[in-house]
Write a protein that holds these residues in place. Structure first.
Motif, PDB file in Angstrom:
ATOM      1  N   VAL A 362       0.832  -1.210   0.000  1.00 34.21           N
ATOM      2  CA  VAL A 362       0.000   0.000   0.000  1.00 34.21           C
ATOM      3  C   VAL A 362       0.862   1.254   0.000  1.00 34.21           C
ATOM      4  N   ALA A 363       2.121   1.129   0.435  1.00 31.67           N
ATOM      5  CA  ALA A 363       2.967   2.305   0.552  1.00 31.67           C
ATOM      6  C   ALA A 363       3.497   2.778  -0.797  1.00 31.67           C
ATOM      7  N   LEU A 364       3.336   1.969  -1.816  1.00 31.18           N
ATOM      8  CA  LEU A 364       3.852   2.376  -3.119  1.00 31.18           C
ATOM      9  C   LEU A 364       2.735   2.989  -3.965  1.00 31.18           C
ATOM     10  N   ASN A 365       3.155   3.738  -4.965  1.00 28.58           N
ATOM     11  CA  ASN A 365       2.153   4.395  -5.801  1.00 28.58           C
ATOM     12  C   ASN A 365       1.806   3.589  -7.051  1.00 28.58           C
ATOM     13  N   ASN A 366       2.248   2.320  -7.084  1.00 33.92           N
ATOM     14  CA  ASN A 366       2.064   1.561  -8.327  1.00 33.92           C
ATOM     15  C   ASN A 366       0.936   0.538  -8.252  1.00 33.92           C
ATOM     16  N   ASP A 368      -2.088   1.038  -9.193  1.00 38.22           N
ATOM     17  CA  ASP A 368      -3.126   1.334 -10.185  1.00 38.22           C
ATOM     18  C   ASP A 368      -3.599   0.124 -10.976  1.00 38.22           C
TER      19      ASP A 368
ATOM     20  N   ASN B 204       3.849   6.926   4.087  1.00 43.91           N
ATOM     21  CA  ASN B 204       4.471   5.605   3.984  1.00 43.91           C
ATOM     22  C   ASN B 204       5.751   5.441   4.794  1.00 43.91           C
ATOM     23  N   THR B 251      -2.160   1.350   8.083  1.00 41.81           N
ATOM     24  CA  THR B 251      -2.193   0.781   6.728  1.00 41.81           C
ATOM     25  C   THR B 251      -3.289   1.449   5.890  1.00 41.81           C
ATOM     26  N   ILE B 254      -2.092   4.920   4.951  1.00 39.96           N
ATOM     27  CA  ILE B 254      -1.049   4.891   3.909  1.00 39.96           C
ATOM     28  C   ILE B 254      -1.671   4.588   2.542  1.00 39.96           C
ATOM     29  N   ALA B 255      -2.561   3.591   2.531  1.00 40.78           N
ATOM     30  CA  ALA B 255      -3.212   3.199   1.275  1.00 40.78           C
ATOM     31  C   ALA B 255      -3.989   4.381   0.690  1.00 40.78           C
ATOM     32  N   SER B 258      -1.736   7.274  -0.493  1.00 39.91           N
ATOM     33  CA  SER B 258      -1.055   6.958  -1.727  1.00 39.91           C
ATOM     34  C   SER B 258      -2.012   7.039  -2.931  1.00 39.91           C
ATOM     35  N   ARG B 259      -3.247   6.586  -2.726  1.00 41.84           N
ATOM     36  CA  ARG B 259      -4.251   6.685  -3.807  1.00 41.84           C
ATOM     37  C   ARG B 259      -4.620   8.138  -4.074  1.00 41.84           C
ATOM     38  N   LYS B 262      -2.244  10.161  -6.090  1.00 44.26           N
ATOM     39  CA  LYS B 262      -2.273   9.769  -7.499  1.00 44.26           C
ATOM     40  C   LYS B 262      -3.479  10.387  -8.208  1.00 44.26           C
ATOM     41  N   ARG B 263      -4.607  10.403  -7.514  1.00 42.48           N
ATOM     42  CA  ARG B 263      -5.835  10.885  -8.140  1.00 42.48           C
ATOM     43  C   ARG B 263      -6.740  11.514  -7.075  1.00 42.48           C
TER      44      ARG B 263
END
Lengths: 460, 460
Positions: A362-366, A368, B204, B251, B254-255, B258-259, B262-263
């Protein structure tokens, strides 16, 4: 103790069956003399100096009736200019028999002579303080130690322990059995007052101690911490005679010993061979557990290498199936003349219809792609949800049957295939198809029946 | 960065909705002055010297529109002869309102005054170097720290972070949420340059560092190794402001962070409330996962104690079900006026039809009973076999449905019931029966729908 008396009776009966008859001894003796004489002449003619010595269980009077084999050591002087290969070549040329040349760590000859298994093993005289010239040079010393240390009557106690271990399937240090060697059995009897029953009584604590035969040798248990059992070779304190014993063999021995002491019976020594009938096969058809077999050609390699590879394959299959959530109950193999049958027994016949799929942290932005794939997917049952620091989703999947799964595992190389096993030429058969294939082969049906039953034959 | 621009737009829109209006501010101010005046007179008449101080988010201008609550601290001199209980008694007698006396670690009064939540909390003046007289004595210092350290505009950034955390369900240090307290949110904004987006960008790595506000304070991470997040209280370096934060809350944060980066979208702040229709209920009837609820009377205890007990019950139910091989996906609870609903969501609806039963160690002589019981039992599928040093058997069992299993667990006390939860008066309902019972209650249906979906509301 009542059971000890009963045990003595049972053991008397066992000895009657396994103690070689005078006639058998005489036959073997004659054979040995005959061979020794012939070899002696051959060596002399070839100008090779060597002492011919009978070793093995026959020489120690600890062999079991019916298991006829003769080990002849040709002991070259330590500084002999001849090497084992040369010696074997000479004997092979002159003794016109169907020899098979074998290679363990060391070359030797193997044949059948009047229905007796004969092994001829060249080695060098062992000299204390000098390096071993070949790995078998120590064998004559083993014989000497056993002969000088086994108390009177101890040889029959060795026979009992060997037969007991045979009966429960833990006799043999080869990779197939991963159990107790003949020499180890002899040492155990020597250590435990020369008595079979004493070894059984100490079965449950064997793993805790280091067994030595020289009070000056003090080896910490940690020196062999990878080994389940430690019995220091009296002829070489750096060697563990029990290094081949695997945990399951020891567990089986402890279980059987403990049961036997409670209620002695012949079944431990001579497990009943169940008759294979139509009913046996029908029971297999109706069995609640799932099973399949991978059937592949038997490669032309020596037993220990073959079984090493088979055990590796089994471990890889087990790991692969567990990853797919099929719980393995048992995997074992039968090698026939032509083929190898690796049988797999599992709790479930199919993989579950749902599975957890783990996505990116979850800590990463990838995340999608993962989220887009699953968030509105009709196969998604639960999630995507952030669980244990990762995106996770519970999805429907196609349930695959044991055999389909294994076939796929082999094709996609998710099951690791050891080099000599030609799994490309294998077929994987599930339950009915497998039974259809093997139902005429009593050995295979018996093996499979025992595999699905699980309980040791002495619990009949 | 496009998303940062978009984020600013989203946040402007959020602020429009959560920033209190002038009118709201004026109303609350008037109320505070009114209360302060009345209490001041009461204390004076009773001969009690105390400073009345407004604390809480209203006093810091970090409160969210619509969440009306006033915290009034009555600060007694450090050596005051009066104690909090006496002070509260006086106020209660003289201010004729429906007071509720509450007790966290400390007694305080709670009431509604013109629809506004009011808390009156007596404490003692904090004096550096002297021991705390009551655990809330430090609160006025928190206010002072925030007011002096929050940069200009930082209060709105606090509002954004609070609303974001509310939207994703991690706002609140109470046992129900186990998330981020208001004070913690303020400190995070102060630490991260007074900016909401900066906190999100560092979400994160929050767990890796120790956040402090005084360069002289160097606390090793290990000092709070039990805590997921460490933010040292600037008014007391021995205290971790974030100690309530549990792993799942972090968690989730963080999730979501991070989302969002992105958007960016309003859904994080204002999660859509799904309309509950007939279709919603029908979907639940047809859902592939199994679910049930334990329904029991709501005990008359304060929220934190109640939720403490509920969380303990949930943990015990989860452990019990896993032991019976039902894999738990989620357990969560709704407390209504009268009842408590603890919902349980599992992968399987029934326990498996077979199970492994572990017997005594093979090394002991007491396996008789176990072996006798299973060796010729028609329910035995495999074994008894010596596996992993013990006798084990794989047997058929009656498959039990989730609700039957829980009922049995409660009756046989295999589920531990915390003292206040009257589970003797509970009922356990499975799927259809449960839906029949709650289908008219939109709150419960909405909660259950969210539970079985699993994905966070912002993934819509």
């Amino acid at each position: 103790m009542i059971s000890e008396k009963l045990a003595e009776q049972v053991q008397m009966e066992v000895l009657k069956r396994i103690h070689p008859s005078k006639k058998e001894v005489a036959t073997l003796k004659k054979l040995v003399d005959d061979l020794k004489g012939k070899i002696s002449i051959i060596l002399k003619k070839a100008g090779i100096t060597a002492r011919i010595e009978l070793t093995g269980s026959f020489s120690r009077d600890t062999w079991l009736a019916g298991t006829r084999d003769i080990d002849l050591f040709l002991i070259l002087p330590y500084d002999s200019p001849f090497n084992p290969e040369e010696v074997l070549r000479v004997i092979r040329q002159k003794l016109s028999l169907e020899w098979e040349k074998r290679h363990a760590q060391h070359p030797y000859l193997f044949t059948y002579y009047h229905n007796v298994q004969v092994e001829i093993i060249p080695c060098y005289e062992y000299q204390q303080g000098r390096p071993l010239r070949s790995p078998v040079d120590r064998s004559p010393l083993h014989k000497k130690f056993v002969l000088t240390h086994l108390p009177v009557g101890g040889n029959d106690e060795v026979r009992l322990l060997k037969q007991f271990m045979k009966g429960i399937g833990v006799y043999g240090a080869d990779i197939k059995v991963n159990g107790f060697s003949g020499y180890l059995v002899e040492l155990l009897i020597i250590h435990f007052a020369g008595r079979f029953l004493e070894v059984l009584k100490h079965a449950n604590t064997l793993a805790e101690e280091v067994i030595t035969f020289d009070p000056k040798v003090v080896t910490p248990r940690e020196a062999f911490k990878e080994d389940i059992l430690v019995v220091i070779d009296p002829t070489d304190s750096s060697r563990n005679v029990a290094s081949a014993v695997k945990e399951q063999a020891l567990t089986n021995f402890i279980a059987a010993a403990s049961r036997y002491l409670k209620r002695p019976s012949l079944v431990y020594f001579f497990p009943p061979t169940k008759r294979v009938t139509e009913q046996t096969v029908n029971k297999l058809y109706a069995h609640p557990l799932a099973f399949a077999a991978i059937i592949y050609p038997r490669p032309a390699i020596v037993d220990d290498v073959l079984w090493g590879q088979i055990r590796k394959l089994e471990a890889s299959v087990a790991k692969y199936l567990e990853r797919q959530e099929l719980r393995v109950i048992s995997i074992d193999t039968v090698v026939t003349q032509e083929e190898v049958f690796t049988f797999i027994l599992t709790q479930q016949s199919h993989t579950p219809e749902e599975r957890w799929q783990t996505g990116p942290p979850v800590a990463l932005n990838n995340a999608d792609e993962f989220i887009r794939k699953y968030q509105n997917n009709p196969s998604t049952i639960y999630g995507p949800a952030p669980i244990g620091k990762r995106w996770q989703v519970f999805v429907k999947q196609k349930a695959k049957r044991l055999d389909e799964l294994i076939t796929e595992g082999i094709q996609r190389k998710m099951i690791t295939t050891p080099s000599h096993l030609q799994l490309k030429e294998s077929k994987v058969l599930f339950k009915d198809a497998l039974l259809e294939q093997i139902k005429e082969n009593k050995e295979l049906i018996r093996f499979l029946s025992q595999l699905v039953v699980g309980k040791p034959p002495y619990l009949c």
